[in-house]
Structure formats: structure tokens, C-alpha cells
Design an enzyme around this catalytic site. Structure first.
Site, short mmCIF file in Angstrom:
data_model
loop_
_atom_site.label_atom_id
_atom_site.label_comp_id
_atom_site.label_asym_id
_atom_site.label_seq_id
_atom_site.Cartn_x
_atom_site.Cartn_y
_atom_site.Cartn_z
N HIS A 175 -48.51 8.96 -7.43
CA HIS A 175 -49.41 7.81 -7.29
C HIS A 175 -49.41 7.33 -5.84
O HIS A 175 -48.39 7.38 -5.16
CB HIS A 175 -48.96 6.68 -8.23
CG HIS A 175 -49.98 5.59 -8.31
ND1 HIS A 175 -50.06 4.60 -7.36
CD2 HIS A 175 -50.97 5.35 -9.19
CE1 HIS A 175 -51.07 3.79 -7.66
NE2 HIS A 175 -51.64 4.23 -8.77
N GLU B 211 -57.96 9.18 -7.16
CA GLU B 211 -57.91 7.74 -6.92
C GLU B 211 -58.07 7.46 -5.43
O GLU B 211 -57.10 7.54 -4.67
CB GLU B 211 -56.56 7.18 -7.38
CG GLU B 211 -56.28 7.38 -8.85
CD GLU B 211 -55.31 6.35 -9.38
OE1 GLU B 211 -55.70 5.59 -10.25
OE2 GLU B 211 -54.17 6.29 -8.89
N ASN C 156 -52.08 2.40 -16.46
CA ASN C 156 -50.93 2.44 -15.56
C ASN C 156 -50.50 0.99 -15.36
O ASN C 156 -51.12 0.26 -14.59
CB ASN C 156 -51.34 3.09 -14.22
CG ASN C 156 -50.22 3.02 -13.19
OD1 ASN C 156 -49.09 2.68 -13.53
ND2 ASN C 156 -50.55 3.33 -11.95
N TRP C 157 -49.47 0.63 -16.08
CA TRP C 157 -49.04 -0.78 -16.05
C TRP C 157 -48.33 -1.15 -14.75
O TRP C 157 -48.11 -2.33 -14.48
CB TRP C 157 -48.11 -1.08 -17.23
CG TRP C 157 -48.77 -1.05 -18.58
CD1 TRP C 157 -50.07 -0.71 -18.87
CD2 TRP C 157 -48.14 -1.39 -19.82
NE1 TRP C 157 -50.29 -0.82 -20.23
CE2 TRP C 157 -49.11 -1.23 -20.85
CE3 TRP C 157 -46.86 -1.80 -20.18
CZ2 TRP C 157 -48.83 -1.48 -22.19
CZ3 TRP C 157 -46.57 -2.05 -21.52
CH2 TRP C 157 -47.56 -1.89 -22.51
N LYS C 158 -47.92 -0.15 -13.99
CA LYS C 158 -47.18 -0.40 -12.75
C LYS C 158 -45.95 -1.28 -13.05
O LYS C 158 -45.35 -1.13 -14.12
CB LYS C 158 -48.10 -1.00 -11.69
CG LYS C 158 -49.37 -0.16 -11.52
CD LYS C 158 -50.23 -0.54 -10.36
CE LYS C 158 -51.45 0.37 -10.32
NZ LYS C 158 -52.33 0.11 -9.18
N GLY D 294 -55.41 0.58 -13.82
CA GLY D 294 -54.33 -0.33 -13.47
C GLY D 294 -54.57 -1.71 -14.04
O GLY D 294 -54.27 -2.00 -15.20
N GLY D 295 -55.15 -2.59 -13.23
CA GLY D 295 -55.36 -3.99 -13.61
C GLY D 295 -55.95 -4.19 -15.00
O GLY D 295 -55.46 -5.02 -15.77
N GLU E 139 -49.26 4.52 -4.59
CA GLU E 139 -48.25 3.49 -4.28
C GLU E 139 -46.88 4.13 -4.06
O GLU E 139 -46.09 3.65 -3.24
CB GLU E 139 -48.22 2.43 -5.39
CG GLU E 139 -49.45 1.53 -5.31
CD GLU E 139 -49.94 1.00 -6.64
OE1 GLU E 139 -49.19 1.03 -7.63
OE2 GLU E 139 -51.11 0.56 -6.69
N GLY F 168 -56.77 -1.44 -6.95
CA GLY F 168 -56.35 -2.84 -6.98
C GLY F 168 -57.13 -3.73 -6.03
O GLY F 168 -56.74 -4.86 -5.78
N SER G 81 -59.88 0.50 -9.75
CA SER G 81 -60.69 -0.61 -10.24
C SER G 81 -61.69 -0.19 -11.32
O SER G 81 -62.80 -0.71 -11.39
CB SER G 81 -61.41 -1.31 -9.08
OG SER G 81 -60.46 -1.77 -8.12
P1 PGA Z 1 -56.49 -0.38 -10.49
O1 PGA Z 1 -55.29 0.70 -10.36
O2 PGA Z 1 -57.26 0.00 -11.72
O3 PGA Z 1 -55.80 -1.71 -10.59
O4 PGA Z 1 -57.31 -0.24 -9.26
C1 PGA Z 1 -55.52 2.05 -10.63
C2 PGA Z 1 -54.28 2.84 -10.35
O5 PGA Z 1 -53.58 2.54 -9.37
O6 PGA Z 1 -53.96 3.80 -11.06
#
Ligand code: PGA
Length: 250
Positions: free
Chosen positions: A94, A166, A9-11, A233-234, A96, A172, A212
Site C-alpha cells: 500500500h 491506487e 481497507n480500514w487502515k 478506505g474512508g 502508505e 484519502g 476516494s
Molecule cells: P481512500 O483510501 O478510499 O480513503 O482514498 C483508499 C486506499 O488507501 O486504499
């Protein structure tokens, strides 16, 4: 046996040029991966990513979709638009989106219904906040979010859905749920699916862990029986880390 699915998930990261560079590095690196590999990229990168990934085992995903066919919805994208760009998967709900953009369980449901009806595979995100876990509400929250998201789908349609568990406090933040916490909560989600849709459906649905997940913890998480993959994500933003996560079984 459920096939593992690792999705990046590149956001809101990467220009088209940067996206192409990353995917060009990933294509040879993740070739032959045992799991399904997906990258959910910003819509401005659909074109370059689908070209760079052509003929590879990397599938294209989006990060949201609107539920209407078309119309006056400024800033939104329809299922048909995504499909025309080669998108196969779409993240829905998600945390966010829920936290910053007013996404609600009811709209998560509408988006999921539209995605399934149009032939996209939804990756439906659920998860509790820190204070909810501390108050003992985790199980109730994830069951409610999951069942609300899937309302109106047939059991056969539910089988094809991907769910991402999640915990919001792990996204994050560098904090990860322990292997056991993640496994236990995903087990709670699977039991809810079993009660509502039957054992065959619950056994078929793939449930990822997200929050994470990275090269250093992927092996332990993926060794848990309930965890069928990850939403990353990251660690999906650079080729060595995402490759190491995808090749967790090597
Ligand atoms: P993260 O993000 O791996 O940076 O914690 C995961 C996500 O939001 O899908």
C-alpha cells in the site's frame, strides 16, 4: 468474465468492539452481493471480525504480511499467523506502507511471493504520485511496480493475484481519478501482464481501482471495462457507505 472484488481497507481504524459492530451491520446488508466482499482490518480485530462474519459472504483480509516464516522480526506477522486467524486476503505494498514505512518494490515482491506460497490472496497496490503523473511517468511507474511485485511467480500463480491501482494523489484526498483515467491506467497494467504472462493470465487478473472510491462515484468507475473492483478506505468505515459501494450494481 472476471468477478468484481470490493475490499475495504480500514487502515488504523476501529477497536475490536467497533469492528464487531460494523461487521454485524454489514452481514445482512451485503448478503447476496454480486461481487466478492473483503474487509482488510487491523490485526487486533481479526478475531471479532471472523466471528461476526462467520457464515456470511464477507471475507477477512489483513493489511500487510512479513515474508519470513517466523523469527526475530519485532512487530511483524507471518502468513501462517494470518491464516490461523482466518485471513484469506492481504494488502501488500500500500502507498502508505511505501511512504511512511520504507516499503520498496523488492520487499513488496518478497511479501507477495510468501503470501502466494502460503495460500493467501495478495492485493498488490501500485500507483503513481501526483508529480509523476504530471511529468508523464504514470504508465512507466505502474508497469514497473506491477512487474517487480510479481517477479518469480508462475503465470498460473499470477492469475490468482489481485492488483489495486491506487493513484497516490487520490488516496484519502477526496480527489478521484476520472473514470477514463482509471480505466486507461488499469489497461496499461493489463497490457504489461499480457506481454509478460500471456493473454489468458491478463484476462484473468482482477485489477481494482482505489482512491476516494465512494457511493457517489462507484457506478461510473465500475462501468469501465478494465476496472474489476475497488479498494476502499474512508468509505469502508461505515456500514451505509460500504454497503452502497458493494451493491454498486443495484
Ligand atoms: P481512500 O483510501 O478510499 O480513503 O482514498 C483508499 C486506499 O488507501 O486504499
Amino acid at each position: 468474465m472476471r468477478k468484481a472484488i470490493i475490499a475495504g481497507n480500514w487502515k488504523m481504524n476501529k477497536t475490536p468492539e467497533e469492528a464487531a459492530e460494523l461487521v454485524r451491520a454489514l452481514v445482512p446488508a451485503v448478503k447476496g452481493a454480486a461481487c466478492e466482499v473483503v474487509v482488510c482490518v487491523p490485526s487486533v480485530c481479526f478475531d471479532v471480525v471472523s466471528k461476526a462474519a462467520q457464515g456470511s459472504n464477507i471475507h477477512l483480509g489483513a493489511q500487510n504480511v512479513h515474508f519470513a516464516k517466523n523469527g526475530a522480526y519485532t512487530g511483524e506477522l507471518s502468513v501462517e499467523m494470518l491464516k490461523a486467524c482466518g485471513v484469506e486476503y492481504v494488502i501488500i505494498g500500500h502507498s502508505e506502507r511505501r511512504q511512511y514505512f520504507g516499503e520498496m518494490d523488492a520487499t513488496v515482491n518478497l511479501r507477495t511471493l510468501a503470501a502466494v506460497a502460503g495460500g493467501l490472496i495478495p492485493i498488490v497496490c501500485v500507483g503513481e504520485k501526483k508529480e509523476e503523473r504530471e511529468s508523464g511517468y504514470t504508465d512507466a511507474i505502474v508497469q514497473y511496480q506491477t512487474l517487480m511485485a510479481l517477479t518469480g511467480l508462475t503465470p498460473e500463480q499470477v492469475k490468482g493475484i489481485v492488483i489495486a491501482y491506487e493513484p497516490v494523489w487520490a488516496i484519502g484526498t477526496g480527489l478521484t481519478a476520472t473514470d477514463e483515467q482509471a480505466n486507461e491506467t488499469i489497461g496499461v497494467i493489463r497490457k504489461a501482464l499480457q506481454r509478460h504472462y500471456g493473454a489468458a493470465v491478463a484476462d484473468a487478473v482482477r485489477i481494482q481501482y482505489g482512491g476516494s472510491m465512494k457511493p457517489g462515484n462507484v457506478k461510473g468507475l465500475m462501468a469501465q471495462p478494465e476496472i474489476d473492483g475497488g479498494l476502499i478506505g474512508g468509505a469502508s468505515l461505515n456500514a451505509p457507505d460500504f454497503t452502497a459501494v458493494v451493491l454498486f450494481d443495484r
